[in-house]
Write an enzyme that holds these catalytic residues in place. Structure first.
Site, PDB file in Angstrom:
ATOM      1  N   ASP A  34       0.832  -1.201   0.000  1.00  0.00           N
ATOM      2  CA  ASP A  34       0.000   0.000   0.000  1.00  0.00           C
ATOM      3  C   ASP A  34       0.865   1.249   0.000  1.00  0.00           C
ATOM      4  OD1 ASP A  34      -2.085  -1.680   0.132  1.00  0.00           O
ATOM      5  OD2 ASP A  34      -2.818  -1.033   2.098  1.00  0.00           O
ATOM      6  N   PHE A  35       1.952   1.163   0.747  1.00  0.00           N
ATOM      7  CA  PHE A  35       2.842   2.314   0.888  1.00  0.00           C
ATOM      8  C   PHE A  35       3.412   2.710  -0.474  1.00  0.00           C
ATOM      9  CE2 PHE A  35       6.953   4.194   2.375  1.00  0.00           C
ATOM     10  CZ  PHE A  35       6.412   5.218   3.142  1.00  0.00           C
ATOM     11  N   TYR A  37       2.146   1.925  -3.361  1.00  0.00           N
ATOM     12  CA  TYR A  37       1.037   2.349  -4.206  1.00  0.00           C
ATOM     13  C   TYR A  37       0.705   3.816  -3.934  1.00  0.00           C
ATOM     14  CZ  TYR A  37      -3.649   2.724  -6.121  1.00  0.00           C
ATOM     15  OH  TYR A  37      -4.747   3.139  -6.815  1.00  0.00           O
ATOM     16  N   ASP A  38       0.607   4.153  -2.651  1.00  0.00           N
ATOM     17  CA  ASP A  38       0.310   5.543  -2.294  1.00  0.00           C
ATOM     18  C   ASP A  38       1.375   6.480  -2.844  1.00  0.00           C
ATOM     19  OD1 ASP A  38      -1.992   4.817  -0.996  1.00  0.00           O
ATOM     20  OD2 ASP A  38      -1.068   4.712   0.989  1.00  0.00           O
ATOM     21  N   ASP A 121      -8.563  -1.292   7.666  1.00  0.00           N
ATOM     22  CA  ASP A 121      -8.028  -1.768   6.390  1.00  0.00           C
ATOM     23  C   ASP A 121      -8.821  -2.986   5.942  1.00  0.00           C
ATOM     24  OD1 ASP A 121      -6.451  -1.966   4.199  1.00  0.00           O
ATOM     25  OD2 ASP A 121      -4.772  -2.929   5.217  1.00  0.00           O
ATOM     26  N   ARG A 140     -18.268  -0.931  -3.145  1.00  0.00           N
ATOM     27  CA  ARG A 140     -18.109   0.428  -3.656  1.00  0.00           C
ATOM     28  C   ARG A 140     -18.223   0.467  -5.173  1.00  0.00           C
ATOM     29  NH1 ARG A 140     -14.197   3.772  -0.859  1.00  0.00           N
ATOM     30  NH2 ARG A 140     -12.734   2.112  -1.317  1.00  0.00           N
ATOM     31  N   GLU A 187     -16.668  -1.252   6.768  1.00  0.00           N
ATOM     32  CA  GLU A 187     -15.631  -2.114   6.188  1.00  0.00           C
ATOM     33  C   GLU A 187     -15.860  -3.546   6.630  1.00  0.00           C
ATOM     34  OE1 GLU A 187     -12.471  -0.862   4.563  1.00  0.00           O
ATOM     35  OE2 GLU A 187     -13.731   0.925   4.376  1.00  0.00           O
ATOM     36  N   LYS A 319     -12.345  13.630  10.665  1.00  0.00           N
ATOM     37  CA  LYS A 319     -13.529  14.180  10.005  1.00  0.00           C
ATOM     38  C   LYS A 319     -14.006  15.420  10.745  1.00  0.00           C
ATOM     39  CE  LYS A 319     -14.966   9.513   8.787  1.00  0.00           C
ATOM     40  NZ  LYS A 319     -15.844   8.378   9.096  1.00  0.00           N
ATOM     41  N   LYS A 350      -2.208   7.989   7.345  1.00  0.00           N
ATOM     42  CA  LYS A 350      -1.806   6.590   7.401  1.00  0.00           C
ATOM     43  C   LYS A 350      -0.510   6.424   8.186  1.00  0.00           C
ATOM     44  CE  LYS A 350      -2.981   4.163   3.368  1.00  0.00           C
ATOM     45  NZ  LYS A 350      -3.148   3.292   2.503  1.00  0.00           N
ATOM     46  N   CYS A 467      13.731 -34.797  -8.862  1.00  0.00           N
ATOM     47  CA  CYS A 467      14.390 -33.973  -7.838  1.00  0.00           C
ATOM     48  C   CYS A 467      13.832 -34.341  -6.455  1.00  0.00           C
ATOM     49  CB  CYS A 467      14.133 -32.495  -8.131  1.00  0.00           C
ATOM     50  SG  CYS A 467      14.610 -31.409  -6.777  1.00  0.00           S
TER      51      CYS A 467
END
Ligand code: IVH
Length: 704
Positions: A34-35, A37-38, A121, A140, A187, A319, A350, A467
């Site tokens: 996620d990090f 990606y952000d 999350d 969503r 969530e 908020k 985050k 193997c």
């Protein structure tokens, strides 16, 4: 950066983000943290801001202007009454102060009340309650329209089907009326424990494990079989308001009990309290505070507490508390032709993932049963996110080369909810002077066969069918619970039998005798007899278990069941043509080719022949109407359905291959409940059996 370079870079970032979105939202299998990606998203947003003309020249809609799309095949689409946006997020306290400064300016006052909540999350969902009754759950999707996952969400035990109206006189009783319709956002998540349990089964079944609980939850809400969903303990937590009729702030007269009376909350903190009063699962703790310093203090407190929460918490959501103020500042993108993007009244902060530095003592190679070779970093043990980490995956040879990871290097290791820690980067400043680049071994560590590069992929493979490590893993797979499930034949015994050269492969298991086993254990008579009997009893294991046990790449339990249903014997399957396999519903070219290639290999043909010669005689699946949606499923009918008589419902179910039984047990796949359903419905709930109403039944029949 020149405008042309900016255009090219913007286009590149957009394509990269779109590809990651596809993996994250639709397949629930992200490739990056996620990090990271952000970070990509932030780089794109910054570039678009600095080069607005390049941003429009780059064509294609920007992912910074929309939410990822989770919609998938097999679900009815439902429009949200109130759009589901996502949030701006930051890892930086300074940016949170900027957020506050913008609101102070827009609202003309310093004195702003906020709520600070855990950022869960999980998988975003919108629930609809009509006059207190749970009627629908929708993902969503693209923010405007999502997938109807009601049947799956009904399996969540803590979710009430009916909101509790507080008794009169209760502190929150006025106004007492429940809204006629309300969309409640939250969530869906899985606890760590449950994640580990399911992942273990997943691995046993030869399917790729999920990277973290969030991805597994996302994969689970999108299963097409609610009965399967019910076997996984999904949970939910609710925090947000979508549409509400009548509007929440149209405050009723204090003594009014007219149906138009409002839901009676005018702030996020009031709404949180209301959710709890209604009996819905809510966050363990939220903070109602004034000013940005108090917000930051609450976030630090949350960071200290979050590891004790039931749900994975990756940040805080701040908020503006008052709904009236939220309306004043509104949403980004609102008013323009574009759609609502993200609220200006909220911001997600985050927490940076848990990372730590440690040293690589060695790099070892793991050989899997398919022959894929995975490099693993053996680490100086460190404490990370509450557990001691000794090993981390290095993914593959290309990744080692890209990061230039060397033995003796100090590296950053990350564990962000993932079960397998990963090496993120090398701390070059701490590299020992005498270090040399890591050379990926050319030969298999187990058998010495030169490794081959997987066609079109990044993996190195050991292609030697004999193997020892592959053989060991293959036997373990064949005998595992998920496959032929031989009682009493664990990894230790398999290792022992191999070491003593009593077996060389799976067929030898079916030829084992008591006499061969006796010398292995002191006074092992009973043990030897039991094991021989247990193996003999599995000669007639279900055909799909045997097919699964063969370890054909791409063939997990579900595909094995399809193959068993279609071909009904190993011999018929071995002779199947590509065309015949591809025609099975859900089989793509890749899987079909994998099956064909496997049976075309002489060693595998010998294996199948030897298994048969050793007495393996798998049981084909019972025949029912082929392809019926309820084939092999047991349903129980209870209560009065709105339009179908019991006989009609039973006929429809049987025509789709299902069986109707009169009592509910753990083996029941679905209970179809109508009006005045009594104890059977209760029992279904208690056992976690999926419950359908008539509409749900019809939907599944239509889907089949
Ligand atoms: S409020 C208008 N509150 O995180 C959007 N979202 O990264 C309001 N999330 O889209 C969302 N915990 O799916 C809100 N306490 C919380 C949350 C939360 C998790 C999710 C949500 C959101 C995403 C943004």
């Amino acid at each position: 950066m020149s405008p042309a370079e900016a255009t090219a870079e913007i286009a590149r970032l957009r394509a990269e983000i779109a590809a990651q979105d596809e993996r994250y939202y639709r397949h629930a299998r992200p490739e990056i943290t996620d990090f990271d990606y952000d970070r990509l998203k932030r780089a794109l947003a910054d570039l678009e801001l600095a080069h607005p003309s390049a941003a429009s020249a780059a064509g294609a809609a920007s992912p910074t202007r929309r939410v990822g799309d989770d919609r998938s095949e097999g679900f009815a689409r439902v429009k949200h009454r109130f759009g589901m946006t996502t949030l701006d997020n930051t890892y930086d306290e300074g940016e949170l102060r900027d957020f506050h400064a913008r609101l102070v300016k827009a609202l003309g006052t310093e004195d702003l009340a906020y709520t600070v909540e855990p950022k869960i999350d999980g998988v975003a969902v919108s629930l609809t309650y009509e006059n207190g009754h749970f009627t629908r759950a929708v993902t969503r999707g693209d923010g405007e329209e999502g997938d109807d996952i009601t049947a799956n969400v009904r399996t969540i035990r803590a979710l009430p089907a009916l909101l509790s109206a507080p008794p009169p006189g209760d502190l929150f009783a006025a106004p007492a009326a429940l809204p006629q319709l309300i969309e409640i956002r939250g969530e869906i998540f899985l606890r760590d424990e449950e994640f580990r349990r399911i992942n273990a089964l997943q691995e046993e079944a030869g399917e790729a494990p999920y990277a973290n609980p969030r991805n597994l939850a996302a994969g689970t809400v999108k299963l097409l079989d609610p009965a399967l969903v019910a076997t996984r303990k999904l949970e939910i937590v609710l925090y947000g308001l979508g549409a509400c009729e009548p509007a929440p702030d149209a405050r009723a007269e204090p003594d009014s009990d007219s149906p138009a009376a409002s839901a009676g909350f005018d702030s996020q903190s009031g709404f949180q309290t209301r959710l709890r009063v209604w009996g819905l699962p809510v966050v363990e703790k939220f903070w109602a505070v004034r000013g940005i310093d108090a917000v930051l203090a609450s976030i630090r407190e949350l960071d200290a507490l979050r590891r004790g929460f039931a749900y994975p918490t990756d940040g805080a959501v701040v908020k503006l508390d008052a709904f009236a103020r939220q309306r004043v500042v509104g949403y980004r993108g609102e008013g323009q032709a574009a759609r609502k993007l993200s609220p200006r009244w909220a911001c997600a902060y985050k927490f940076a993932p848990d990372r730590a530095e440690t040293r690589i003592l060695a790099i070892t190679l793991q050989v899997g049963r398919t022959g894929a070779v995975t490099p693993v970093a053996e680490l100086e043990p460190i404490l990370l996110a509450g557990t001691t980490v000794k090993r981390a995956t290095l993914h593959n040879a290309d990744e080692i080369a890209r990061k230039d990871v060397r033995v003796g290097d100090t590296v950053l290791v990350e564990k962000a909810g993932e079960i397998i820690p990963a090496v993120i980067e090398v701390v070059l400043a701490k590299r020992p002077a005498e270090s040399t680049a890591y050379v990926f071994p050319a030969d298999c560590p187990s058998c010495g066969t030169p490794l081959s590069r997987e066609e079109g992929g990044v993996k190195w493979m050991c292609l030697n069918p004999l193997c020892p490590e592959k053989v060991r893993r293959r036997i373990e797979h064949f005998t595992s619970k998920a496959c032929v499930d031989i009682d009493g034949l664990g990894e230790e015994i398999v290792d022992l039998l191999l070491a003593k050269k009593i077996i060389r492969g799976v067929p030898d298991l079916f030829r084992l005798t008591r006499e061969q086993l006796l010398p292995l254990k002191k006074s092992g008579e009973l043990w030897a007899a039991n094991l021989v009997n247990a193996i003999a009893a599995r000669r007639t294991a279900d055909l799909w278990r045997v097919i699964h046990g063969l370890g054909i790449p791409q063939v997990g339990a579900a595909a094995a069941k399809d193959l068993a249903r279609r071909f009904r014997s190993l011999e018929a399957l071995a002779e199947a043509s590509l065309n015949e396999i591809i025609q099975i519903d859900g089989f793509g070219e890749k899987t079909a080719e994998s099956v064909l290639t496997w049976f075309n290999q002489p060693v595998n043909r010998v294996l199948v022949a030897e298994l048969t010669a050793a007495g393996l005689a798998p049981t084909p699946p019972a025949t029912g109407p082929a392809g019926g949606f309820f084939a092999g499923k047991t349903l129980v009918l209870t209560g009065t359905l709105p339009s179908l008589s019991r006989e009609e419902a039973q006929a429809l179910i049987e025509a789709a291959g299902g069986k109707v039984s009169s009592s509910v047990s753990k083996k029941t796949h679905y209970v179809v409940a109508g009006e005045e359903a009594g104890s059977k419905l209760e029992k279904a709930r208690a056992l976690g059996v999926a419950v359908l109403d008539e509409a749900g039944l019809r939907a599944l029949l239509a889907a089949g």
